[in-house]
Write a protein that holds these residues in place. Structure first.
Motif, PDB file in Angstrom:
ATOM      1  N   LYS A  83       5.523  -4.196  13.825  1.00 56.43           N
ATOM      2  CA  LYS A  83       6.527  -3.723  12.876  1.00 56.43           C
ATOM      3  C   LYS A  83       7.132  -4.909  12.132  1.00 56.43           C
ATOM      4  CE  LYS A  83      10.683  -0.952  12.623  1.00 56.43           C
ATOM      5  NZ  LYS A  83      11.686  -0.209  13.374  1.00 56.43           N
ATOM      6  N   LEU A  84       7.349  -4.733  10.827  1.00 49.44           N
ATOM      7  CA  LEU A  84       7.996  -5.740  10.011  1.00 49.44           C
ATOM      8  C   LEU A  84       9.453  -5.359   9.799  1.00 49.44           C
ATOM      9  CD1 LEU A  84       5.287  -6.314   7.262  1.00 49.44           C
ATOM     10  CD2 LEU A  84       5.832  -7.791   9.181  1.00 49.44           C
ATOM     11  N   LEU A  85      10.328  -6.335   9.867  1.00 51.03           N
ATOM     12  CA  LEU A  85      11.751  -6.092   9.693  1.00 51.03           C
ATOM     13  C   LEU A  85      12.139  -6.408   8.250  1.00 51.03           C
ATOM     14  CD1 LEU A  85      12.966  -7.752  13.003  1.00 51.03           C
ATOM     15  CD2 LEU A  85      12.598  -5.323  12.566  1.00 51.03           C
ATOM     16  N   LEU A  86      12.378  -5.347   7.485  1.00 48.25           N
ATOM     17  CA  LEU A  86      12.803  -5.457   6.101  1.00 48.25           C
ATOM     18  C   LEU A  86      14.037  -4.587   5.896  1.00 48.25           C
ATOM     19  CD1 LEU A  86       9.367  -5.074   4.287  1.00 48.25           C
ATOM     20  CD2 LEU A  86      10.819  -7.072   4.172  1.00 48.25           C
ATOM     21  N   HIS A  87      14.815  -4.910   4.874  1.00 49.55           N
ATOM     22  CA  HIS A  87      15.953  -4.066   4.535  1.00 49.55           C
ATOM     23  C   HIS A  87      15.444  -2.741   3.978  1.00 49.55           C
ATOM     24  CE1 HIS A  87      19.139  -6.982   5.180  1.00 49.55           C
ATOM     25  NE2 HIS A  87      18.345  -7.897   4.635  1.00 49.55           N
ATOM     26  N   ASN A  88      16.252  -1.698   4.146  1.00 53.24           N
ATOM     27  CA  ASN A  88      15.881  -0.365   3.705  1.00 53.24           C
ATOM     28  C   ASN A  88      15.633  -0.318   2.196  1.00 53.24           C
ATOM     29  OD1 ASN A  88      15.214   2.146   4.522  1.00 53.24           O
ATOM     30  ND2 ASN A  88      17.303   2.936   4.631  1.00 53.24           N
ATOM     31  N   TYR A  89      16.465  -1.012   1.417  1.00 52.02           N
ATOM     32  CA  TYR A  89      16.292  -0.996  -0.031  1.00 52.02           C
ATOM     33  C   TYR A  89      14.998  -1.705  -0.437  1.00 52.02           C
ATOM     34  CZ  TYR A  89      18.109  -5.810  -0.166  1.00 52.02           C
ATOM     35  OH  TYR A  89      18.297  -7.159   0.016  1.00 52.02           O
ATOM     36  N   GLU A  90      14.576  -2.715   0.332  1.00 53.77           N
ATOM     37  CA  GLU A  90      13.315  -3.396   0.040  1.00 53.77           C
ATOM     38  C   GLU A  90      12.130  -2.474   0.312  1.00 53.77           C
ATOM     39  OE1 GLU A  90      14.270  -8.099   0.916  1.00 53.77           O
ATOM     40  OE2 GLU A  90      13.819  -6.803   2.628  1.00 53.77           O
ATOM     41  N   ILE A  91      12.204  -1.729   1.402  1.00 51.60           N
ATOM     42  CA  ILE A  91      11.126  -0.796   1.740  1.00 51.60           C
ATOM     43  C   ILE A  91      11.016   0.290   0.674  1.00 51.60           C
ATOM     44  CG2 ILE A  91      10.358   0.949   3.397  1.00 51.60           C
ATOM     45  CD1 ILE A  91      11.510  -0.837   5.609  1.00 51.60           C
ATOM     46  N   LYS A  92      12.150   0.816   0.229  1.00 50.13           N
ATOM     47  CA  LYS A  92      12.123   1.848  -0.818  1.00 50.13           C
ATOM     48  C   LYS A  92      11.546   1.308  -2.119  1.00 50.13           C
ATOM     49  CE  LYS A  92      15.859   4.586   1.083  1.00 50.13           C
ATOM     50  NZ  LYS A  92      17.266   4.993   0.987  1.00 50.13           N
ATOM     51  N   LYS A  93      11.893   0.083  -2.459  1.00 50.77           N
ATOM     52  CA  LYS A  93      11.359  -0.544  -3.663  1.00 50.77           C
ATOM     53  C   LYS A  93       9.850  -0.715  -3.554  1.00 50.77           C
ATOM     54  CE  LYS A  93      12.052  -4.639  -6.542  1.00 50.77           C
ATOM     55  NZ  LYS A  93      12.748  -5.918  -6.678  1.00 50.77           N
ATOM     56  N   LEU A  94       9.386  -1.153  -2.372  1.00 49.84           N
ATOM     57  CA  LEU A  94       7.953  -1.345  -2.160  1.00 49.84           C
ATOM     58  C   LEU A  94       7.200  -0.019  -2.213  1.00 49.84           C
ATOM     59  CD1 LEU A  94       7.982  -4.026   0.678  1.00 49.84           C
ATOM     60  CD2 LEU A  94       7.291  -4.358  -1.690  1.00 49.84           C
ATOM     61  N   ILE A  95       7.784   1.031  -1.640  1.00 51.80           N
ATOM     62  CA  ILE A  95       7.148   2.353  -1.678  1.00 51.80           C
ATOM     63  C   ILE A  95       6.970   2.798  -3.125  1.00 51.80           C
ATOM     64  CG2 ILE A  95       7.503   4.807  -1.179  1.00 51.80           C
ATOM     65  CD1 ILE A  95       8.802   3.944   1.478  1.00 51.80           C
ATOM     66  N   GLY A  96       8.008   2.597  -3.941  1.00 52.83           N
ATOM     67  CA  GLY A  96       7.931   2.973  -5.350  1.00 52.83           C
ATOM     68  C   GLY A  96       6.837   2.226  -6.088  1.00 52.83           C
ATOM     69  N   LYS A  97       6.719   0.922  -5.853  1.00 48.76           N
ATOM     70  CA  LYS A  97       5.698   0.113  -6.528  1.00 48.76           C
ATOM     71  C   LYS A  97       4.287   0.497  -6.076  1.00 48.76           C
ATOM     72  CE  LYS A  97       7.940  -3.044  -8.990  1.00 48.76           C
ATOM     73  NZ  LYS A  97       7.639  -3.485 -10.328  1.00 48.76           N
ATOM     74  N   ILE A  98       4.120   0.729  -4.770  1.00 47.48           N
ATOM     75  CA  ILE A  98       2.796   1.061  -4.240  1.00 47.48           C
ATOM     76  C   ILE A  98       2.338   2.419  -4.764  1.00 47.48           C
ATOM     77  CG2 ILE A  98       1.520   1.615  -2.130  1.00 47.48           C
ATOM     78  CD1 ILE A  98       3.193  -0.567  -0.752  1.00 47.48           C
ATOM     79  N   GLN A  99       3.268   3.375  -4.864  1.00 47.94           N
ATOM     80  CA  GLN A  99       2.913   4.700  -5.366  1.00 47.94           C
ATOM     81  C   GLN A  99       2.581   4.679  -6.852  1.00 47.94           C
ATOM     82  OE1 GLN A  99       6.160   7.206  -4.121  1.00 47.94           O
ATOM     83  NE2 GLN A  99       5.250   7.593  -2.121  1.00 47.94           N
ATOM     84  N   GLN A 100       3.081   3.676  -7.591  1.00 46.85           N
ATOM     85  CA  GLN A 100       2.731   3.536  -9.007  1.00 46.85           C
ATOM     86  C   GLN A 100       1.230   3.369  -9.174  1.00 46.85           C
ATOM     87  OE1 GLN A 100       4.522   0.239 -10.956  1.00 46.85           O
ATOM     88  NE2 GLN A 100       6.455   1.287 -11.333  1.00 46.85           N
TER      89      GLN A 100
END
Length: 154
Positions: A83-100
């Motif tokens: 598991k990687l420890l990232l802030h919740n807002y970073e994970i949400k940002k990454l999810i948005g970019k990956i889904q693009q």
């Protein structure tokens, strides 16, 4: 050594060859047992390592951390999913970019910072074959220029 990074244990040099790196993130690693001792001794391989997001949490897969040679029967699995420890807002940002589309998460470095194991992951876009060739040509041209300048000032 780059500013802000501690002792670099492993680097993924192929990532810079195969991908355009857009953004970089620092993530902590959830380790178990003797994994930190193996990391401190430099027994880490990033071949085939990749990062992904599953059920709102970031994970790193196929990062090979060798078993600690002085460990007991409770040694860890070398390529388990961590598991990687990232802030919740970073994970949400990454999810948005990956889904693009077209973006992926690529681990670029494993390093020690203030006694903790950290991973630098990058939001990356894949290169086409002609992009890779162009990058190699540019590097070769720069290398030749450096050689010529070095020879000139001897």
């Amino acid at each position: 050594m780059p500013k802000g990074l501690g002792k670099i244990v492993a680097q993924n040099k192929k990532a810079y060859h195969n991908y355009f790196i857009e953004e970089k993130y620092e993530a902590g690693l959830v380790l178990q047992g003797t994994e930190i001792k193996s990391i401190r001794s430099g027994k880490v391989s990033m071949n085939d390592a990749y990062a992904g997001i599953h059920q709102g949490e970031a994970y790193l897969s196929n990062l090979h951390i060798s078993q600690y040679e002085f460990g007991t029967k409770s040694n860890h699995d070398p390529t388990r999913r961590r598991k990687l420890l990232l802030h919740n807002y970073e994970i949400k940002k990454l999810i948005g970019k990956i889904q693009q589309g077209g973006y992926t998460l690529v681990p670029t470095k494993v390093y020690l910072k203030n006694g903790y194991a950290k991973v630098q992951i990058a939001l990356a876009k894949g290169k086409k074959l002609h992009d890779k060739r162009q990058t190699l040509k540019r590097k070769d041209a720069n290398r030749q220029i450096e050689r010529a300048m070095k020879d000139r000032y001897k």
